[in-house]
Scaffold this active site. Structure first.
Site, PDB file in Angstrom:
ATOM      1  N   GLU A 233     -11.359  17.643 -46.616  1.00  0.00           N
ATOM      2  CA  GLU A 233     -12.723  17.937 -46.162  1.00  0.00           C
ATOM      3  C   GLU A 233     -13.192  16.857 -45.197  1.00  0.00           C
ATOM      4  O   GLU A 233     -12.923  15.680 -45.431  1.00  0.00           O
ATOM      5  CB  GLU A 233     -13.708  17.908 -47.352  1.00  0.00           C
TER       6      GLU A 233
ATOM      7  N   LYS B 258     -15.336  14.002 -43.872  1.00  0.00           N
ATOM      8  CA  LYS B 258     -16.212  13.065 -44.580  1.00  0.00           C
ATOM      9  C   LYS B 258     -17.481  12.909 -43.744  1.00  0.00           C
ATOM     10  O   LYS B 258     -17.470  12.269 -42.690  1.00  0.00           O
ATOM     11  CB  LYS B 258     -15.506  11.724 -44.761  1.00  0.00           C
TER      12      LYS B 258
ATOM     13  N   CYS C 281     -19.558 -29.511 -44.720  1.00  0.00           N
ATOM     14  CA  CYS C 281     -20.425 -28.341 -44.803  1.00  0.00           C
ATOM     15  C   CYS C 281     -21.545 -28.469 -43.760  1.00  0.00           C
ATOM     16  O   CYS C 281     -22.247 -29.482 -43.732  1.00  0.00           O
ATOM     17  CB  CYS C 281     -21.020 -28.250 -46.200  1.00  0.00           C
TER      18      CYS C 281
HETATM   19  S1  IVH Z   1     -16.528  13.249 -52.572  1.00  0.00           S
HETATM   20  C1  IVH Z   1     -16.011  11.734 -56.589  1.00  0.00           C
HETATM   21  N1  IVH Z   1     -16.568  14.534 -50.288  1.00  0.00           N
HETATM   22  O1  IVH Z   1     -18.575   9.567 -48.934  1.00  0.00           O
HETATM   23  C2  IVH Z   1     -16.167  12.134 -55.204  1.00  0.00           C
HETATM   24  N2  IVH Z   1     -17.752  12.480 -50.441  1.00  0.00           N
HETATM   25  O2  IVH Z   1     -17.281   7.048 -49.582  1.00  0.00           O
HETATM   26  C3  IVH Z   1     -17.277  11.513 -54.504  1.00  0.00           C
HETATM   27  N3  IVH Z   1     -18.948  11.847 -48.433  1.00  0.00           N
HETATM   28  O3  IVH Z   1     -20.650   8.740 -51.629  1.00  0.00           O
HETATM   29  C4  IVH Z   1     -17.503  11.893 -53.130  1.00  0.00           C
HETATM   30  N4  IVH Z   1     -18.379  13.605 -47.223  1.00  0.00           N
HETATM   31  O4  IVH Z   1     -21.628  10.086 -49.686  1.00  0.00           O
HETATM   32  C5  IVH Z   1     -16.972  13.445 -50.958  1.00  0.00           C
HETATM   33  N5  IVH Z   1     -16.549  15.795 -48.346  1.00  0.00           N
HETATM   34  C6  IVH Z   1     -16.958  14.714 -49.011  1.00  0.00           C
HETATM   35  C7  IVH Z   1     -17.793  13.734 -48.432  1.00  0.00           C
HETATM   36  C8  IVH Z   1     -18.162  12.622 -49.193  1.00  0.00           C
HETATM   37  C9  IVH Z   1     -19.067  12.476 -47.248  1.00  0.00           C
HETATM   38  C10 IVH Z   1     -19.549  10.549 -48.764  1.00  0.00           C
HETATM   39  C11 IVH Z   1     -20.356  10.518 -50.040  1.00  0.00           C
HETATM   40  C12 IVH Z   1     -19.713   9.490 -50.903  1.00  0.00           C
HETATM   41  C13 IVH Z   1     -19.024   8.647 -49.883  1.00  0.00           C
HETATM   42  C14 IVH Z   1     -17.871   7.888 -50.505  1.00  0.00           C
END
Ligand code: IVH
Length: 698
Positions: free
Chosen positions: A132, A134, A425
């Site tokens: 997916e 991100k 320092c």
């Molecule tokens: S899954 C247990 N899927 O990325 C799974 N997160 O770095 C938790 N995010 O806090 C997240 N797109 O804000 C997931 N397709 C996606 C995502 C996604 C963006 C963000 C989300 C999460 C962060 C983690």
């Protein structure tokens, strides 16, 4: 929702109806509260409002087990206009581990195979995964009950977030009511974001109005969602993509892909680019494709998230320190730019580490203006031969700190000379030494070093520690300089100094009131946060949690650390035996406790606040709860990692070596010296089959 619960006398409610009615009352009272307190426009007469509150209280008195975390009775009045009420997530909101290249991705898949033993044993079994985009926004959790949107919260620290219900209500991608066929409880998790076009338009509008402009779409989305006045949020073009779920009263499907489809079927926006893949090659091909297409998308993405498709496998894989073992974020390569390094400054951290920082001619890297970048350490500067005045390449990847990658030798000014790392320092003049094997030079000034003292205090009030909102770094610095705060406990005595603070520049009645309220909230704190707040070297959040879990209360921890000063003691063995804590962390913890000054800080804090004992996460009642278990030899039915995770989920502690404190040793096929030692110590040893019997059914 049926009317049976709404009209029934409290005495006649069944637990089922009571639960529904409490959900309805929580949502209704919250709606009225917002109208009354934040919008100054009451929707009902006071008497009518009181009837609802009394009914809520009466039902809760009859069914105390059903009291909701967001119940009006649990909220102390309405949050002041400066903040949001807190909501504890029914299931924690996890974050993700990162992969930066194909190798990291393959290692992730290999790790999954190692954990799920049948996949290790048979490499021909394919692992399906969902890839997916991100989304670069902020994650939220939205709770539906009987298909109606009841509340929504930001991620916060993963356990507790902010109640942004009214703001989320304004987002069109989030239906207020969803179709029939949804489970009674459905928490949808996903990302709130803003498109690039909407972001640019918003900034133009902000600029024209003389208001704050945002650095990037993510900041704009976060700033827009966290508006106290939801009317402002309503005018901001926020969007939402669902990518997961929290608490659900019935499973949505057997696979992640199936779940996404059900969410989409209910009218929730899911990302149309997501793809079902089998195996690492397909994942990486998708990543490559999206890296090329990302600039043409309407919104920012900063990588691809891979998730194991089968939910039974996700369950077994579980999570470690707030990140699932069943998912990983494969980030896009860093964006780079060229600029001039004006000066190498030296920062002194809270534990005395001297960190070189590059001060740059400001330059835009991946849409963000960068004026400072890290140079890591002394050796790194020498290895790359980076000098003041050099033209350098800087890079930025996601939200990591920008770094100086290399200096362009051809552009070096003639008069330049290699950088000489200071041996004293820069803050207090004490000698800065490098211990054997260490990469960093550290100031030996301890608490006479103002930088260390101030950085420690800043850490103490930071978000994951005491979370004292409104008391920022600048305030700490100036309070420290003027003697208002010396030690951490002084923060809790600021209430006695209001006259002095009020006279200072930048402090209004409201901001002072808010800070004092935030300080008061900090007077009760969980043991894990408290330990983290102390700022002990190498003790981050995960280690603090391990210590809290192991020792349970502040008193027990302190007592055990005192005993552990004797390296021959059982207490010391117990400390290094905690899985995740080794001799080096143990050394730092004990060194902290050995300093009289630090013990005084602890005593002093004990007088002004209450540290809550560690609340063990709910574990199913089991024969092994509270027991210390050691695994040895290889098990036939599951990997060591899975065995450990299962045992911990049942409330056991898993240790790495056998001692007199061990309750049970589980010996696999080739159990050797540990099993022998256990027998010598009279600790019971069981084989794998017996072990499986012990944990069966729980
Ligand atoms: S899954 C247990 N899927 O990325 C799974 N997160 O770095 C938790 N995010 O806090 C997240 N797109 O804000 C997931 N397709 C996606 C995502 C996604 C963006 C963000 C989300 C999460 C962060 C983690």
């Amino acid at each position: 929702m049926s009317d049976d619960s709404r009209d029934a006398p409290v005495q006649r409610l069944t637990p089922e109806l009571a639960k529904r009615e409490l959900a309805r009352l929580a949502a209704e009272i919250a709606r009225l509260d917002i109208a009354y307190h934040r919008e100054d426009s009451p929707l009902v007469a006071d008497a009518e409002y009181d009837v609802l509150r009394r009914r809520n209280a009466a039902i809760e008195a009859r069914f105390p087990d059903l009291i909701r975390p967001d119940s009006p009775s649990q909220r102390v009045g309405v949050e002041p206009a400066s903040g949001f009420a807190k909501i504890t997530h029914a299931r924690p909101m996890l974050s993700l581990n990162n992969a930066f290249d194909g190798e990291d991705v393959r290692e992730f898949i290999a790790g999954v195979r190692r954990f799920l033993k049948e996949l290790q044993d048979d490499p021909a079994i394919p692992i399906e995964m969902v890839a997916e985009p991100k989304i670069d926004g902020l994650s939220v959790s939205v709770r539906y009950e009987s298909g109606s949107f009841v509340f929504g919260a930001t991620r916060g620290d993963g356990m507790t977030g902010e109640d942004v219900t009214a703001n989320l209500h304004t987002i069109e991608d989030l239906p207020v009511v969803i179709a029939a066929g949804v489970p009674d409880v459905l928490e949808v998790r996903g990302e709130v974001y803003m498109t690039r076009n909407d972001f640019a338009a918003l900034n133009r509008q902000q600029e024209a109005a003389g208001e704050k402009v945002f650095a990037n779409p993510r900041n704009a989305a976060a700033g827009s969602l966290r508006q106290i006045d939801a009317g402002v949020t309503a005018n901001r073009p926020l969007r939402f993509f669902a990518y997961g779920w929290g608490e659900v009263s019935a499973p949505l499907a057997d696979t992640h892909w199936g779940c996404l489809q059900r969410l989409a079927g209910w009218g929730l926006a899911t990302n149309p680019l997501s793809r079902l893949c089998s195996g690492g090659d397909e994942l990486i091909a998708f990543h490559t494709e999206m890296a090329e297409r990302r600039h043409a998308l309407a919104y920012d993405i900063d990588g691809i998230v891979y998730k194991i498709n089968r939910l039974d496998w996700q369950d077994r894989l579980g999570s470690v320190s707030r990140a699932p073992r069943w998912a990983i974020a494969h980030k896009f390569p860093a964006e780079k730019a060229i600029t001039v390094l004006r000066k190498i400054a030296i920062q002194v951290g809270r534990t005395g580490t001297l960190t070189p920082v590059a001060e740059l001619e400001p330059v835009t890297v991946g849409g963000v203006v960068v004026a400072r970048a890290t140079l890591h350490n002394e050796d790194e500067i020498r290895r790359k031969d980076i000098r003041e005045g050099d033209t350098v390449v800087v890079q930025r990847a996601g939200d990591v700190i920008p770094q100086v990658v290399t200096a362009l030798a051809a552009k070096r000014p003639r008069a330049s000379h290699p950088f000489a790392f200071p041996e004293r320092c820069p803050e207090c003049g004490s000698l800065a030494v490098r211990e054997e094997g260490a990469v960093a030079r550290r100031c030996t000034g301890g608490l006479v070093c103002p930088a260390q003292a101030v950085e420690r205090l800043k850490h103490f009030v930071s978000r994951d520690a005491f979370d004292i909102e409104g008391l920022g770094g600048k305030h700490i610095e100036s309070f420290w300089k003027d003697g208002l705060i010396g030690a951490p406990s002084d923060i809790f005595r600021l209430g006695e100094r209001t006259e002095t603070i009020r006279e200072r520049e930048g402090w209004g009645e409201k901001s002072l009131e808010n800070v004092l309220a935030a300080i008061d909230r900090g007077r009760t704190i969980s043991l894990a946060r408290f330990i983290y707040a102390l700022g002990i070297r190498q003790v981050g959040q995960a280690t603090a949690r391990l210590l809290a879990k192991q020792y349970g209360s502040l008193e027990a921890w302190r007592r055990a650390m005192e005993m552990a000063e004797d390296r021959e003691s059982d207490a010391f063995a117990d400390l290094v035996n905690v899985d995740g804590i080794g001799p080096s962390v143990a050394d730092d913890v004990l060194a902290f406790m050995a300093e009289a000054h630090n013990r005084e800080v602890l005593d002093d804090l004990g007088r002004v606040l209450a540290v809550e004992p560690y609340a063990a996460p709910e574990t199913r009642a089991s024969a092994i709860a509270g027991k210390t278990v050691v695994f040895t030899g290889s098990l036939a039915s599951m990997s060591r990692g899975e065995a450990k995770a299962r045992a911990e989920a049942l409330g056991a502690k898993v240790a790495g070596s056998v001692s007199i404190r061990t309750d049970l040793v589980v010996g696999g096929a080739d159990a050797g010296s540990k099993a022998r030692k256990a027998r010598e110590l009279g600790v019971s040893v069981v084989d794998e089959e017996t072990w499986l019997g012990m944990i069966a059914g729980s």
